[in-house]
Motif scaffolding. Structure first.
Motif, PDB file in Angstrom:
ATOM      1  N   MET A  94     -33.435  10.306  18.029  1.00  0.00           N
ATOM      2  CA  MET A  94     -33.180   8.979  17.539  1.00  0.00           C
ATOM      3  C   MET A  94     -31.769   8.862  16.972  1.00  0.00           C
ATOM      4  O   MET A  94     -31.253   7.784  16.883  1.00  0.00           O
ATOM      5  N   LEU A  95     -31.214  10.000  16.601  1.00  0.00           N
ATOM      6  CA  LEU A  95     -29.860  10.004  16.064  1.00  0.00           C
ATOM      7  C   LEU A  95     -28.863   9.439  17.073  1.00  0.00           C
ATOM      8  O   LEU A  95     -27.975   8.664  16.711  1.00  0.00           O
ATOM      9  N   ALA A  96     -29.039   9.789  18.338  1.00  0.00           N
ATOM     10  CA  ALA A  96     -28.109   9.325  19.368  1.00  0.00           C
ATOM     11  C   ALA A  96     -28.118   7.805  19.488  1.00  0.00           C
ATOM     12  O   ALA A  96     -27.056   7.184  19.601  1.00  0.00           O
ATOM     13  N   VAL A  97     -29.286   7.200  19.436  1.00  0.00           N
ATOM     14  CA  VAL A  97     -29.346   5.747  19.557  1.00  0.00           C
ATOM     15  C   VAL A  97     -28.770   5.078  18.317  1.00  0.00           C
ATOM     16  O   VAL A  97     -28.138   4.018  18.407  1.00  0.00           O
ATOM     17  N   CYS A  98     -28.941   5.692  17.148  1.00  0.00           N
ATOM     18  CA  CYS A  98     -28.324   5.150  15.930  1.00  0.00           C
ATOM     19  C   CYS A  98     -26.808   5.185  16.039  1.00  0.00           C
ATOM     20  O   CYS A  98     -26.129   4.208  15.705  1.00  0.00           O
ATOM     21  N   GLU A  99     -26.289   6.300  16.509  1.00  0.00           N
ATOM     22  CA  GLU A  99     -24.833   6.426  16.705  1.00  0.00           C
ATOM     23  C   GLU A  99     -24.345   5.399  17.715  1.00  0.00           C
ATOM     24  O   GLU A  99     -23.298   4.772  17.526  1.00  0.00           O
ATOM     25  N   ALA A 100     -25.097   5.233  18.794  1.00  0.00           N
ATOM     26  CA  ALA A 100     -24.702   4.265  19.821  1.00  0.00           C
ATOM     27  C   ALA A 100     -24.652   2.856  19.245  1.00  0.00           C
ATOM     28  O   ALA A 100     -23.706   2.101  19.508  1.00  0.00           O
ATOM     29  N   ALA A 101     -25.671   2.493  18.475  1.00  0.00           N
ATOM     30  CA  ALA A 101     -25.725   1.142  17.905  1.00  0.00           C
ATOM     31  C   ALA A 101     -24.537   0.874  16.997  1.00  0.00           C
ATOM     32  O   ALA A 101     -23.997  -0.230  16.969  1.00  0.00           O
ATOM     33  N   GLU A 102     -24.128   1.887  16.259  1.00  0.00           N
ATOM     34  CA  GLU A 102     -23.031   1.706  15.309  1.00  0.00           C
ATOM     35  C   GLU A 102     -21.655   1.745  15.968  1.00  0.00           C
ATOM     36  O   GLU A 102     -20.699   1.202  15.444  1.00  0.00           O
ATOM     37  N   ASN A 103     -21.562   2.394  17.138  1.00  0.00           N
ATOM     38  CA  ASN A 103     -20.245   2.625  17.741  1.00  0.00           C
ATOM     39  C   ASN A 103     -20.052   2.058  19.146  1.00  0.00           C
ATOM     40  O   ASN A 103     -19.017   2.283  19.744  1.00  0.00           O
ATOM     41  N   ILE A 104     -21.020   1.326  19.649  1.00  0.00           N
ATOM     42  CA  ILE A 104     -20.932   0.854  21.028  1.00  0.00           C
ATOM     43  C   ILE A 104     -19.793  -0.157  21.190  1.00  0.00           C
ATOM     44  O   ILE A 104     -19.547  -0.994  20.324  1.00  0.00           O
ATOM     45  N   SER A 105     -19.088  -0.027  22.303  1.00  0.00           N
ATOM     46  CA  SER A 105     -17.959  -0.923  22.575  1.00  0.00           C
ATOM     47  C   SER A 105     -18.424  -2.135  23.383  1.00  0.00           C
ATOM     48  O   SER A 105     -19.490  -2.114  24.005  1.00  0.00           O
ATOM     49  N   GLU A 106     -17.603  -3.159  23.373  1.00  0.00           N
ATOM     50  CA  GLU A 106     -17.908  -4.354  24.166  1.00  0.00           C
ATOM     51  C   GLU A 106     -17.965  -4.010  25.655  1.00  0.00           C
ATOM     52  O   GLU A 106     -18.775  -4.569  26.388  1.00  0.00           O
ATOM     53  N   ASN A 107     -17.115  -3.076  26.084  1.00  0.00           N
ATOM     54  CA  ASN A 107     -17.111  -2.654  27.485  1.00  0.00           C
ATOM     55  C   ASN A 107     -18.448  -2.005  27.862  1.00  0.00           C
ATOM     56  O   ASN A 107     -18.999  -2.276  28.926  1.00  0.00           O
ATOM     57  N   HIS A 108     -18.981  -1.141  26.982  1.00  0.00           N
ATOM     58  CA  HIS A 108     -20.268  -0.511  27.241  1.00  0.00           C
ATOM     59  C   HIS A 108     -21.396  -1.544  27.255  1.00  0.00           C
ATOM     60  O   HIS A 108     -22.312  -1.462  28.076  1.00  0.00           O
ATOM     61  N   LEU A 109     -21.327  -2.515  26.359  1.00  0.00           N
ATOM     62  CA  LEU A 109     -22.335  -3.575  26.350  1.00  0.00           C
ATOM     63  C   LEU A 109     -22.305  -4.368  27.655  1.00  0.00           C
ATOM     64  O   LEU A 109     -23.346  -4.710  28.205  1.00  0.00           O
ATOM     65  N   LYS A 110     -21.106  -4.627  28.136  1.00  0.00           N
ATOM     66  CA  LYS A 110     -20.964  -5.364  29.388  1.00  0.00           C
ATOM     67  C   LYS A 110     -21.580  -4.561  30.543  1.00  0.00           C
ATOM     68  O   LYS A 110     -22.325  -5.105  31.368  1.00  0.00           O
ATOM     69  N   LYS A 111     -21.288  -3.252  30.596  1.00  0.00           N
ATOM     70  CA  LYS A 111     -21.851  -2.400  31.640  1.00  0.00           C
ATOM     71  C   LYS A 111     -23.377  -2.338  31.549  1.00  0.00           C
ATOM     72  O   LYS A 111     -24.077  -2.389  32.560  1.00  0.00           O
ATOM     73  N   MET A 112     -23.893  -2.230  30.309  1.00  0.00           N
ATOM     74  CA  MET A 112     -25.343  -2.197  30.126  1.00  0.00           C
ATOM     75  C   MET A 112     -25.983  -3.478  30.611  1.00  0.00           C
ATOM     76  O   MET A 112     -27.027  -3.459  31.259  1.00  0.00           O
ATOM     77  N   ASN A 113     -25.361  -4.592  30.305  1.00  0.00           N
ATOM     78  CA  ASN A 113     -25.893  -5.883  30.736  1.00  0.00           C
ATOM     79  C   ASN A 113     -25.945  -5.964  32.263  1.00  0.00           C
ATOM     80  O   ASN A 113     -26.929  -6.447  32.836  1.00  0.00           O
ATOM     81  N   GLU A 114     -24.900  -5.483  32.913  1.00  0.00           N
ATOM     82  CA  GLU A 114     -24.876  -5.467  34.379  1.00  0.00           C
ATOM     83  C   GLU A 114     -25.989  -4.576  34.937  1.00  0.00           C
ATOM     84  O   GLU A 114     -26.648  -4.929  35.919  1.00  0.00           O
ATOM     85  N   LEU A 115     -26.200  -3.417  34.302  1.00  0.00           N
ATOM     86  CA  LEU A 115     -27.271  -2.517  34.733  1.00  0.00           C
ATOM     87  C   LEU A 115     -28.648  -3.150  34.551  1.00  0.00           C
ATOM     88  O   LEU A 115     -29.524  -3.007  35.404  1.00  0.00           O
ATOM     89  N   LEU A 116     -28.835  -3.852  33.449  1.00  0.00           N
ATOM     90  CA  LEU A 116     -30.115  -4.524  33.217  1.00  0.00           C
ATOM     91  C   LEU A 116     -30.386  -5.565  34.293  1.00  0.00           C
ATOM     92  O   LEU A 116     -31.511  -5.692  34.779  1.00  0.00           O
TER      93      LEU A 116
END
Length: 117
Positions: free
Chosen positions: A1-23
């Protein structure tokens, strides 16, 4: 769960955009019923998950759970929306809880299926 906490706190707009495209791709593939492509998209573009995928045959487990789940592929793809939204909000607590619930739900489905055998 630590990894997802780190991701939530540090995720970039570029990564969010890529995730949205993958979804979006996951939803299209899910509606088509292609389980192999669905499982590949489930970990797409993530080198850590890709390494874990290869080490523990995560792809096979994802494929198995997709096959035994009572949910449609579209419903399974939709479950990722909550995680995406919590990451977008940078809410590490929500993201961590979502991942925990996701894993527990999959385990319950597997155990129920095994008990039915």
């Amino acid at each position: 769960m630590l990894a997802v906490c780190e991701a939530a706190e540090n995720i970039s707009e570029n990564h969010l955009k890529k995730m949205n495209e993958l979804l979006k791709k996951m939803k299209i593939v899910a509606e088509s019923g292609f389980k192999e492509e669905f499982t590949e998209l489930d970990i797409a573009d993530n080198s850590l998950l890709d390494k874990m995928w290869n080490m523990v045959n995560l792809g096979q487990w994802t494929f198995i759970t997709a096959n035994i789940s009572k949910k449609s592929l579209a419903e399974l793809a939709g479950r990722h929306e909550l995680l995406f939204q919590s990451l977008k909000e940078r809410d590490s607590e929500k993201a961590s809880q979502y991942v925990k619930n996701h894993i527990e739900e999959l385990c319950e489905e597997i155990l129920t299926k095994v008990e039915d055998l």
